[in-house]
Design a protein around this motif. Structure first.
Motif, PDB file in Angstrom:
ATOM      1  N   VAL A 235     -67.492 -25.770  -4.549  1.00  0.00           N
ATOM      2  CA  VAL A 235     -66.110 -26.141  -4.810  1.00  0.00           C
ATOM      3  C   VAL A 235     -65.820 -27.520  -4.235  1.00  0.00           C
ATOM      4  N   ARG A 236     -64.941 -28.253  -4.905  1.00  0.00           N
ATOM      5  CA  ARG A 236     -64.409 -29.493  -4.343  1.00  0.00           C
ATOM      6  C   ARG A 236     -63.008 -29.707  -4.891  1.00  0.00           C
ATOM      7  N   THR A 237     -62.221 -30.517  -4.206  1.00  0.00           N
ATOM      8  CA  THR A 237     -60.872 -30.878  -4.643  1.00  0.00           C
ATOM      9  C   THR A 237     -60.694 -32.375  -4.443  1.00  0.00           C
ATOM     10  N   GLU A 238     -59.736 -32.957  -5.125  1.00  0.00           N
ATOM     11  CA  GLU A 238     -59.553 -34.409  -5.028  1.00  0.00           C
ATOM     12  C   GLU A 238     -58.912 -34.815  -3.712  1.00  0.00           C
ATOM     13  N   ILE A 239     -58.309 -33.854  -3.026  1.00  0.00           N
ATOM     14  CA  ILE A 239     -57.813 -34.075  -1.668  1.00  0.00           C
ATOM     15  C   ILE A 239     -58.290 -32.911  -0.812  1.00  0.00           C
ATOM     16  N   ALA A 240     -58.289 -33.070   0.484  1.00  0.00           N
ATOM     17  CA  ALA A 240     -58.643 -31.951   1.358  1.00  0.00           C
ATOM     18  C   ALA A 240     -57.622 -30.835   1.166  1.00  0.00           C
ATOM     19  N   ALA A 241     -58.115 -29.631   1.002  1.00  0.00           N
ATOM     20  CA  ALA A 241     -57.213 -28.522   0.692  1.00  0.00           C
ATOM     21  C   ALA A 241     -57.731 -27.228   1.303  1.00  0.00           C
ATOM     22  N   ASN A 258     -55.548 -10.722   1.638  1.00  0.00           N
ATOM     23  CA  ASN A 258     -56.768 -11.377   2.121  1.00  0.00           C
ATOM     24  C   ASN A 258     -57.998 -10.625   1.633  1.00  0.00           C
ATOM     25  N   PHE A 259     -58.833 -11.306   0.838  1.00  0.00           N
ATOM     26  CA  PHE A 259     -60.057 -10.688   0.337  1.00  0.00           C
ATOM     27  C   PHE A 259     -61.273 -11.335   1.012  1.00  0.00           C
ATOM     28  N   PHE A 260     -61.479 -12.619   0.768  1.00  0.00           N
ATOM     29  CA  PHE A 260     -62.609 -13.344   1.373  1.00  0.00           C
ATOM     30  C   PHE A 260     -62.132 -14.465   2.298  1.00  0.00           C
ATOM     31  N   GLY A 261     -60.897 -14.342   2.795  1.00  0.00           N
ATOM     32  CA  GLY A 261     -60.361 -15.360   3.679  1.00  0.00           C
ATOM     33  C   GLY A 261     -59.907 -16.592   2.911  1.00  0.00           C
ATOM     34  N   SER A 262     -59.551 -17.644   3.641  1.00  0.00           N
ATOM     35  CA  SER A 262     -59.132 -18.900   3.017  1.00  0.00           C
ATOM     36  C   SER A 262     -60.345 -19.799   2.790  1.00  0.00           C
ATOM     37  N   ILE A 263     -60.312 -20.517   1.689  1.00  0.00           N
ATOM     38  CA  ILE A 263     -61.401 -21.429   1.326  1.00  0.00           C
ATOM     39  C   ILE A 263     -60.955 -22.862   1.626  1.00  0.00           C
ATOM     40  N   SER A 264     -61.764 -23.589   2.372  1.00  0.00           N
ATOM     41  CA  SER A 264     -61.480 -25.000   2.657  1.00  0.00           C
ATOM     42  C   SER A 264     -62.320 -25.873   1.733  1.00  0.00           C
ATOM     43  N   SER A 265     -61.717 -26.954   1.235  1.00  0.00           N
ATOM     44  CA  SER A 265     -62.428 -27.841   0.310  1.00  0.00           C
ATOM     45  C   SER A 265     -62.103 -29.298   0.619  1.00  0.00           C
ATOM     46  N   THR A 266     -62.976 -30.180   0.157  1.00  0.00           N
ATOM     47  CA  THR A 266     -62.814 -31.626   0.339  1.00  0.00           C
ATOM     48  C   THR A 266     -63.191 -32.304  -0.970  1.00  0.00           C
ATOM     49  N   PRO A 267     -63.035 -33.623  -1.052  1.00  0.00           N
ATOM     50  CA  PRO A 267     -63.461 -34.322  -2.273  1.00  0.00           C
ATOM     51  C   PRO A 267     -64.967 -34.239  -2.523  1.00  0.00           C
ATOM     52  N   GLU A 268     -65.731 -33.863  -1.519  1.00  0.00           N
ATOM     53  CA  GLU A 268     -67.172 -33.699  -1.703  1.00  0.00           C
ATOM     54  C   GLU A 268     -67.482 -32.233  -2.014  1.00  0.00           C
ATOM     55  N   ASN A 295     -51.348 -26.789  -3.194  1.00  0.00           N
ATOM     56  CA  ASN A 295     -51.903 -28.140  -3.201  1.00  0.00           C
ATOM     57  C   ASN A 295     -51.761 -28.755  -4.591  1.00  0.00           C
ATOM     58  N   ALA A 296     -51.126 -29.927  -4.649  1.00  0.00           N
ATOM     59  CA  ALA A 296     -51.038 -30.656  -5.919  1.00  0.00           C
ATOM     60  C   ALA A 296     -52.314 -31.463  -6.067  1.00  0.00           C
ATOM     61  N   THR A 297     -53.305 -30.855  -6.714  1.00  0.00           N
ATOM     62  CA  THR A 297     -54.613 -31.496  -6.808  1.00  0.00           C
ATOM     63  C   THR A 297     -55.402 -30.895  -7.959  1.00  0.00           C
ATOM     64  N   THR A 298     -56.562 -31.464  -8.184  1.00  0.00           N
ATOM     65  CA  THR A 298     -57.485 -30.914  -9.178  1.00  0.00           C
ATOM     66  C   THR A 298     -58.593 -30.174  -8.447  1.00  0.00           C
ATOM     67  N   TYR A 299     -58.841 -28.928  -8.900  1.00  0.00           N
ATOM     68  CA  TYR A 299     -59.869 -28.073  -8.300  1.00  0.00           C
ATOM     69  C   TYR A 299     -61.089 -28.048  -9.220  1.00  0.00           C
TER      70      TYR A 299
END
Length: 563
Positions: A235-241, A258-268, A295-299
């Motif tokens: 996974v990646r997002t255009e901003i940290a999310a 809560n199923f698998f917790g929260s997922i953290s993502s970055t542009p990478e 988050n206003a971003t692209t996933y």
């Protein structure tokens, strides 16, 4: 003030005159008329027991629905039943769910006792019921046709349930909740590590609720408590999310936050590998919901894999329809042979198939297909054995019964829905065309004082025209209110309706076809009952006091007006 000596003088004079003497006094005679309620009750109590009003030259049987356990306890209900009825039908005790154990074996201890007790009292049993969709040991039946276990060569380990790489237009296992999460794909070469393509979802703005923009990932297995599941993806997002995962029973069917917790993502690109152990909060689910609205971003998602840990080291193979049919047919024979053999010494008529016809489509069979609210004891044999399920049941019943036993089919609301009455008659014809024997048709008749009398008449005419034995199998009549609200006027109407039903039966069904009438609840139904709870449907009160309905049955049986 009177002096003592003066008072004594007056007393002596009165005694001398005989005013206070008792030797010559005549007793005062007077009559008090009995209250009308007592007179009416005495009239009811003066009637003979019900079975004395049945004809001696007929095979007609007056029956009662009973609790098998209550009858075997030999208390007040035992005595009332034996004094008034010739036949008994066990409400639950002789059904599949009461007798079949979870391993498929049969526990016939109470049935054997029931047979012994009724035989001693000269009361026969009407067998109820060999095949029905309710009151079944459905858990056993389902386990018998459950998918087969196939051992895995490598034993226990992780098994992939979903592997979605988004390289084709095959959308298996994913969808979104609509316009707030539009589905798109990257160009080739923009997937994880520059390989292939990835799923692309744009959340254009921050939503008031994060779940207003969701991606659903669904896998083909329902979670169970104690199982381990693993989610892997890139996974990646255009901003940290950061975005949470919810447990759903289906896309949009929220169960837990809560199923698998929260997922953290970055542009990478980032590889996610999360395991979870299923608990009560997340059991019964097959969908992961990713809440993207914060988050206003692209996933970008790629290579989503959902796995579960197979601790048994087996896989499962669905049985074919023919395998299921063979398995259930074998159990059906075991069940019918067992219950009929145990009770045949005092059971000479059987409700072989109960309630086959569908209410909405009265010329078709009931089905459990598409039902999402099946009760724990609900199992539709016909969905596995087909239209001939009753053919099989009647042939087996004939095989294991006494030579002269009568075999019935039975259903409810035949007097309410005349098409259903015609539908069961058509089905009887079909069963016999396939080579099975049906001796009679039972009509339950759970009715009320305002039931349509014209339809009752027409039902008996339709049934009589079949030439089959006809049985009113579960007659009870409600008054429209609970016992606590009933009054004399309603009880008189109930009396009249009991008499009407019996008059119609005896006048419209030829004598040679009259098998009998069973009063399903001899006493009023207790508030705690599972059947018409708190309704005054009986011929006796809960305290075993005769009601006007008792007289209605007497009049119906005798064909005379007692009054």
């Amino acid at each position: 003030m009177i002096r003592k000596s003066t008072a004594k003088g007056f007393l002596w004079i009165l005694i001398s005159l005989g005013v206070l003497g008792c030797a010559d006094m005549d007793p005062v005679e007077f009559d008090v008329e009995k209250p009308l309620s007592i007179k009416k009750q005495e009239e009811l109590n003066s009637l003979e027991e019900l079975k004395t009003y049945t004809s001696d030259d007929s095979r007609f049987k007056l029956g009662a629905g009973v609790s098998m356990s209550a009858y075997n306890a030999q208390g007040a209900m035992f005595s009332l039943t034996n004094e008034n009825f010739q036949e008994v039908t066990a409400g639950y005790g002789m059904k599949h769910g009461a007798i079949v154990n979870d391993d498929g074996s049969l526990n016939l201890t109470s049935v054997n006792e029931f047979v012994e007790n009724t035989t001693e009292q000269g009361v026969t049993i009407y067998g109820h019921t060999l095949m029905w969709h309710a009151n079944q040991n459905a858990s056993y039946l389902k386990s018998a046709i459950a998918p087969k276990e196939i051992p895995l060569p490598d034993g226990p380990g992780w098994m992939v349930l979903l592997d979605q790489s988004f390289e084709t237009d095959d959308a298996t296992g994913y969808q979104t909740n609509g316009p707030n999460a539009p589905i798109a794909f990257t160009a080739e070469g923009e997937g994880y590590n520059g390989v292939g393509r990835a799923l692309k979802i744009v959340n254009a703005e921050v939503r008031a609720n994060d779940w207003e923009s969701q991606l659903f990932v669904t896998f083909p297995k329902v979670t169970e408590v104690g199982q381990k599941y693993r989610l892997e993806m890139d996974v990646r997002t255009e901003i940290a999310a950061s975005f949470p995962t919810q447990a759903h029973t289906a896309p949009g069917g929220y169960k837990y936050w809560n199923f698998f917790g929260s997922i953290s993502s970055t542009p990478e690109w980032k590889h996610i590998n999360v395991e979870t152990t299923i608990d009560a909060n997340t059991s019964g689910c097959n969908t992961i919901a990713f809440n993207l609205g914060s988050n206003a971003t692209t996933y970008y998602f790629d290579n989503i894999v959902v796995s579960w840990y197979n601790s048994k080291g087996v896989t499962y193979e669905e049985r074919t329809p023919e395998e299921k049919k063979d398995t259930l047919s074998a159990h059906l024979e075991k069940w019918i042979e067992g219950i009929m053999t145990a009770s045949k010494s005092n059971t000479h008529a059987w409700d072989v198939v109960n309630e086959p016809m569908d209410d909405a489509n009265p010329y078709e069979l009931k089905t459990g297909v598409g039902k999402t609210d099946l009760a724990e004891d609900e199992f539709y044999w016909q969905d596995y054995l087909g239209k001939d399920y009753a053919v099989t049941a009647f042939k087996l019943a004939e095989m294991y019964s006494n030579p002269d036993d009568l075999l019935f089919i039975n259903d409810y609301n035949l007097e309410y829905n005349l098409d259903k009455c015609k539908g069961i008659i058509e089905y009887v014809n079909y069963i016999e065309e396939q080579g099975a024997r049906v001796d009679g048709i039972g009509t339950q008749m759970h009715i009320n004082i305002d039931s349509d009398k014209a339809k009752i008449t027409e039902m008996f005419q339709l049934l009589a025209a079949t030439g089959k034995m006809i049985k009113v199998s579960e007659l009870d009549i409600g008054v429209g209110v609970k016992t606590t609200e009933a009054n004399e006027e309603l009880y008189v109407a109930q009396e009249e309706m009991y008499k009407f039903v019996m008059d119609q039966y005896f006048s419209l069904v030829p004598k040679a076809q009259q098998y009998g009438i069973t009063i399903w609840s001899p006493t009023d139904s207790p508030a705690s009952s599972s059947w018409r709870a708190g309704e005054p449907i009986g011929l006796w009160t809960e305290g075993f006091t005769r009601k006007p309905a008792y007289r209605g049955v007497v009049e119906g049986l005798g064909g005379i007006d007692i009054n």
